[in-house]
Design a protein around this motif. Structure first.
Motif, PDB file in Angstrom:
ATOM      1  N   ARG A 135     -17.432   0.949 -16.053  1.00 57.53           N
ATOM      2  CA  ARG A 135     -17.443   0.644 -14.622  1.00 57.53           C
ATOM      3  C   ARG A 135     -16.010   0.691 -14.099  1.00 57.53           C
ATOM      4  NH1 ARG A 135     -20.410  -5.063 -14.155  1.00 57.53           N
ATOM      5  NH2 ARG A 135     -19.735  -4.798 -11.997  1.00 57.53           N
ATOM      6  N   ARG A 136     -15.888   0.928 -12.809  1.00 60.03           N
ATOM      7  CA  ARG A 136     -14.563   0.989 -12.200  1.00 60.03           C
ATOM      8  C   ARG A 136     -13.972  -0.413 -12.048  1.00 60.03           C
ATOM      9  NH1 ARG A 136     -12.240   5.047 -10.227  1.00 60.03           N
ATOM     10  NH2 ARG A 136     -14.193   6.220 -10.122  1.00 60.03           N
ATOM     11  N   VAL A 137     -12.710  -0.572 -12.437  1.00 60.88           N
ATOM     12  CA  VAL A 137     -11.975  -1.819 -12.228  1.00 60.88           C
ATOM     13  C   VAL A 137     -11.388  -1.783 -10.825  1.00 60.88           C
ATOM     14  CG1 VAL A 137     -10.060  -3.256 -13.000  1.00 60.88           C
ATOM     15  CG2 VAL A 137     -11.472  -2.044 -14.684  1.00 60.88           C
ATOM     16  N   LYS A 138     -11.671  -2.813 -10.012  1.00 60.20           N
ATOM     17  CA  LYS A 138     -11.320  -2.783  -8.598  1.00 60.20           C
ATOM     18  C   LYS A 138     -10.209  -3.750  -8.210  1.00 60.20           C
ATOM     19  CE  LYS A 138     -16.001  -1.319  -7.375  1.00 60.20           C
ATOM     20  NZ  LYS A 138     -17.210  -1.617  -6.562  1.00 60.20           N
ATOM     21  N   GLU A 139      -9.755  -4.582  -9.136  1.00 60.51           N
ATOM     22  CA  GLU A 139      -8.672  -5.506  -8.847  1.00 60.51           C
ATOM     23  C   GLU A 139      -7.710  -5.547 -10.025  1.00 60.51           C
ATOM     24  OE1 GLU A 139      -8.151  -6.936  -6.023  1.00 60.51           O
ATOM     25  OE2 GLU A 139     -10.074  -6.568  -5.035  1.00 60.51           O
ATOM     26  N   HIS A 140      -6.484  -6.023  -9.774  1.00 57.73           N
ATOM     27  CA  HIS A 140      -5.494  -6.101 -10.840  1.00 57.73           C
ATOM     28  C   HIS A 140      -5.742  -7.297 -11.760  1.00 57.73           C
ATOM     29  CE1 HIS A 140      -3.443  -3.670  -7.694  1.00 57.73           C
ATOM     30  NE2 HIS A 140      -3.046  -2.989  -8.745  1.00 57.73           N
ATOM     31  N   LYS A 141      -6.391  -8.328 -11.235  1.00 51.73           N
ATOM     32  CA  LYS A 141      -6.765  -9.486 -12.041  1.00 51.73           C
ATOM     33  C   LYS A 141      -8.273  -9.446 -12.256  1.00 51.73           C
ATOM     34  CE  LYS A 141      -3.059 -12.477 -10.283  1.00 51.73           C
ATOM     35  NZ  LYS A 141      -2.746 -13.782  -9.630  1.00 51.73           N
ATOM     36  N   PHE A 142      -8.702  -9.585 -13.496  1.00 56.85           N
ATOM     37  CA  PHE A 142     -10.126  -9.472 -13.779  1.00 56.85           C
ATOM     38  C   PHE A 142     -10.459 -10.144 -15.106  1.00 56.85           C
ATOM     39  CE2 PHE A 142      -7.922  -5.627 -15.176  1.00 56.85           C
ATOM     40  CZ  PHE A 142      -8.233  -5.600 -16.526  1.00 56.85           C
ATOM     41  N   GLY A 143     -11.716 -10.341 -15.310  1.00 57.72           N
ATOM     42  CA  GLY A 143     -12.214 -10.844 -16.588  1.00 57.72           C
ATOM     43  C   GLY A 143     -13.513 -10.142 -16.920  1.00 57.72           C
ATOM     44  N   ALA A 144     -13.710  -9.814 -18.184  1.00 56.26           N
ATOM     45  CA  ALA A 144     -14.923  -9.107 -18.607  1.00 56.26           C
ATOM     46  C   ALA A 144     -15.355  -9.616 -19.966  1.00 56.26           C
ATOM     47  CB  ALA A 144     -14.694  -7.603 -18.662  1.00 56.26           C
ATOM     48  N   PHE A 145     -16.669  -9.641 -20.185  1.00 64.84           N
ATOM     49  CA  PHE A 145     -17.163  -9.965 -21.521  1.00 64.84           C
ATOM     50  C   PHE A 145     -18.449  -9.199 -21.791  1.00 64.84           C
ATOM     51  CE2 PHE A 145     -19.544 -13.143 -19.052  1.00 64.84           C
ATOM     52  CZ  PHE A 145     -20.811 -13.067 -19.620  1.00 64.84           C
ATOM     53  N   ARG A 200      -0.464  -1.983  -4.721  1.00 61.67           N
ATOM     54  CA  ARG A 200       0.431  -2.356  -5.808  1.00 61.67           C
ATOM     55  C   ARG A 200       0.022  -3.696  -6.409  1.00 61.67           C
ATOM     56  NH1 ARG A 200       4.862   1.009  -5.570  1.00 61.67           N
ATOM     57  NH2 ARG A 200       5.311   1.945  -3.539  1.00 61.67           N
ATOM     58  N   GLY A 201       0.316  -3.846  -7.714  1.00 60.71           N
ATOM     59  CA  GLY A 201       0.082  -5.102  -8.395  1.00 60.71           C
ATOM     60  C   GLY A 201       1.280  -6.026  -8.281  1.00 60.71           C
ATOM     61  N   ILE A 202       1.311  -7.036  -9.153  1.00 59.57           N
ATOM     62  CA  ILE A 202       2.334  -8.076  -9.101  1.00 59.57           C
ATOM     63  C   ILE A 202       3.736  -7.500  -9.214  1.00 59.57           C
ATOM     64  CG2 ILE A 202       3.269 -10.072 -10.333  1.00 59.57           C
ATOM     65  CD1 ILE A 202       0.417 -10.877 -10.999  1.00 59.57           C
ATOM     66  N   ASN A 203       3.933  -6.552 -10.107  1.00 61.71           N
ATOM     67  CA  ASN A 203       5.277  -6.015 -10.336  1.00 61.71           C
ATOM     68  C   ASN A 203       5.513  -4.677  -9.639  1.00 61.71           C
ATOM     69  OD1 ASN A 203       3.616  -4.419 -11.831  1.00 61.71           O
ATOM     70  ND2 ASN A 203       4.727  -4.628 -13.762  1.00 61.71           N
ATOM     71  N   GLY A 204       4.695  -4.367  -8.657  1.00 61.43           N
ATOM     72  CA  GLY A 204       4.891  -3.146  -7.893  1.00 61.43           C
ATOM     73  C   GLY A 204       4.165  -1.932  -8.420  1.00 61.43           C
ATOM     74  N   GLU A 205       3.574  -2.034  -9.612  1.00 61.64           N
ATOM     75  CA  GLU A 205       2.812  -0.924 -10.177  1.00 61.64           C
ATOM     76  C   GLU A 205       1.350  -1.013  -9.756  1.00 61.64           C
ATOM     77  OE1 GLU A 205       3.749   1.682 -11.856  1.00 61.64           O
ATOM     78  OE2 GLU A 205       5.867   1.161 -12.017  1.00 61.64           O
ATOM     79  N   VAL A 253       0.853  -1.193   0.000  1.00 57.04           N
ATOM     80  CA  VAL A 253       0.000   0.000   0.000  1.00 57.04           C
ATOM     81  C   VAL A 253       0.888   1.241   0.000  1.00 57.04           C
ATOM     82  CG1 VAL A 253      -1.785   1.299   1.212  1.00 57.04           C
ATOM     83  CG2 VAL A 253      -1.818  -1.206   1.264  1.00 57.04           C
ATOM     84  N   TYR A 254       0.582   2.205  -0.857  1.00 55.51           N
ATOM     85  CA  TYR A 254       1.358   3.439  -0.926  1.00 55.51           C
ATOM     86  C   TYR A 254       0.447   4.602  -1.286  1.00 55.51           C
ATOM     87  CZ  TYR A 254       1.360   3.298  -6.076  1.00 55.51           C
ATOM     88  OH  TYR A 254       0.983   3.293  -7.395  1.00 55.51           O
ATOM     89  N   ALA A 255       1.030   5.799  -1.374  1.00 59.61           N
ATOM     90  CA  ALA A 255       0.276   7.016  -1.707  1.00 59.61           C
ATOM     91  C   ALA A 255      -0.867   7.252  -0.732  1.00 59.61           C
ATOM     92  CB  ALA A 255      -0.250   6.955  -3.142  1.00 59.61           C
ATOM     93  N   VAL A 256      -0.600   7.042   0.561  1.00 59.31           N
ATOM     94  CA  VAL A 256      -1.646   7.245   1.562  1.00 59.31           C
ATOM     95  C   VAL A 256      -1.781   8.730   1.890  1.00 59.31           C
ATOM     96  CG1 VAL A 256      -1.335   4.950   2.565  1.00 59.31           C
ATOM     97  CG2 VAL A 256      -0.036   6.869   3.472  1.00 59.31           C
TER      98      VAL A 256
END
Length: 302
Positions: free
Chosen positions: A163-173, A51-56, A26-29
């Motif tokens: 819609r807002r994306v709320k996780e780094h891993k997702f699926g949409a169709f 942060r995601g998998i690679n820190g971004e 967690v950053y940018a608090v």
């Protein structure tokens, strides 16, 4: 209780992650506020990013909760004052901790699948800037969107419902029905971070086209010919890359992927606080059109 005069705390900053480095999730608090429970306990709500998998970070700022203790102390001149101790013994936003002693009052979860059977859009759907005209409608279980000249890369209100994306891993169709009247007309799914950085899978003429926009430069990455006006478009993220699928009777995986980095914070001039949006997009790319696209459903899951 805090008095009328503000006195700088002896323990400033009372909350910071600047010393934790890129390994802390967690950053940018910041932008905190205080709330007191019915038992007299104090808690702080603050904003931050995961942060995601690679820190971004590919999603926007979220709300975090931290316990706070209020301690009294005497200043050098003998005056009494108080200071706030956030998450005593930690001083940072914890990843997990005990929740406040409050009545459990869960709210309804976000919808995964929207089949557009209501007479109004679900409140999770938002627009890019304020629509000044009526360019969409809900009709008999279909979301109908007008193709208009406005495009996502300009500071306008395009035919985009997201819609807002709320996780780094997702699926949409999305399942849609669309027949273009020229190569300028396209409709489909957009993964949007800003006018300069986004990715799309769109129906254009007889083809499904995967495109990316990086630093304002649009590139078509792959195409797949389809025969039916009704198609299913699909986007998946594994936390590193975005993959694309389409099909009328069967799913076809495109021989390309887009690094999730395209929507990362490091490319956002304002710091990326607004986050990533995903949804439906239609455009006639600068030319007048009376064409429309029908969306039968849209799903976003994590």
């Amino acid at each position: 209780m805090f008095g009328e005069k503000y006195v700088p705390s002896q323990v400033n900053p009372i909350l910071t992650h600047r010393h934790l480095g890129k390994d802390y999730p967690v950053y940018a608090v910041g932008h905190a506020d205080m709330v007191e429970t019915q038992n007299g306990d104090w808690w702080m709500v603050s904003l931050g990013k995961r942060r995601g998998i690679n820190g971004e970070c590919y999603i926007g700022r979220e709300t975090f909760l931290s316990p706070v203790e209020i301690e009294e102390f005497k200043e050098v001149d003998g005056k009494e004052s108080i200071c706030l101790i956030v998450n005593p013994g930690g001083g940072i936003v914890p990843i997990k901790h005990k929740r406040p002693d409050l009545l459990w009052s869960p709210v309804a979860g976000t919808i995964e699948l929207d089949d557009f059977i209501t007479d109004k859009l679900n409140l999770e759907w938002v627009f890019l800037r304020t629509p000044m005209t009526d360019w969409y409608s809900l009709d008999n279980g279909k979301l109908v969107i007008d193709l208009r000249p406005e495009v996502a890369s300009e500071f306008v209100n395009p035919s985009m419902i997201v819609r807002r994306v709320k996780e780094h891993k997702f699926g949409a169709f999305a399942k849609m029905k669309f027949s273009g009247n020229g190569d300028n007309e396209e409709a489909g799914i957009i993964l949007y971070r800003s006018s300069q950085y986004y990715a799309m899978i769109m129906r254009r003429g007889e083809f499904i086209v995967v495109s990316s926009v990086m630093n304002g430069v649009k590139k078509d990455l792959a195409t797949e010919q389809v025969s039916s006006d009704e198609v299913v478009l699909h986007i998946e993220s594994d936390g590193r890359d975005i993959t694309f699928f389409c099909g009328d009777k069967k799913q076809v995986k495109f021989d390309c992927s887009v690094p999730l980095e395209i929507i990362s914070d490091k490319y956002q001039r304002s710091g990326g606080y607004g986050g990533t949006m995903m949804g439906m997009y239609a455009t006639s790319n600068g030319k007048p059109s009376d064409n429309k696209v029908e969306f039968d459903c849209f799903s976003l899951k994590y």
